[in-house]
Design a protein around this motif. Sequence first.
Motif, short mmCIF file in Angstrom:
data_model
loop_
_atom_site.label_atom_id
_atom_site.label_comp_id
_atom_site.label_asym_id
_atom_site.label_seq_id
_atom_site.Cartn_x
_atom_site.Cartn_y
_atom_site.Cartn_z
N ARG A 45 19.30 61.21 7.60
CA ARG A 45 20.36 61.81 8.44
C ARG A 45 21.72 61.68 7.76
O ARG A 45 22.51 62.62 7.74
CB ARG A 45 20.41 61.15 9.81
CG ARG A 45 19.38 61.64 10.78
CD ARG A 45 19.65 61.16 12.19
NE ARG A 45 19.76 59.71 12.29
CZ ARG A 45 18.74 58.87 12.45
NH1 ARG A 45 17.51 59.34 12.52
NH2 ARG A 45 18.94 57.58 12.54
N ASP A 48 21.72 64.11 4.75
CA ASP A 48 21.18 65.44 5.00
C ASP A 48 19.98 65.74 4.09
O ASP A 48 19.93 66.77 3.41
CB ASP A 48 22.27 66.50 4.83
CG ASP A 48 21.88 67.83 5.45
OD1 ASP A 48 21.11 67.82 6.43
OD2 ASP A 48 22.34 68.85 4.95
N PRO A 50 16.00 66.48 3.90
CA PRO A 50 15.07 67.09 4.86
C PRO A 50 13.75 66.35 5.10
O PRO A 50 13.20 66.45 6.19
CB PRO A 50 14.79 68.47 4.26
CG PRO A 50 15.06 68.31 2.80
CD PRO A 50 16.15 67.28 2.70
#
Length: 66
Positions: A45, A48, A50
């Motif tokens: 998180r 960023d 995935p």
Amino acid sequence: MRLRGGLIGCGHISYLQLWAWQQINQVEICAVCDLDSEKAEARAREFDIPCVYSNPAAALSGVGLV
């Protein structure tokens, strides 16, 4: 062409490693992995990223790094 990579181990030093890798335009860190899935999810998180894994073998095969 971008070099795709993943990070195994999301402890304290992983912050510096991920920050450094993100400074290189030709590199994409596409997965993180830690036996503690909460640590892996938090780092993903934060940067960023995935894909999140808690099993190193699954991480390597899941994002096509091997």
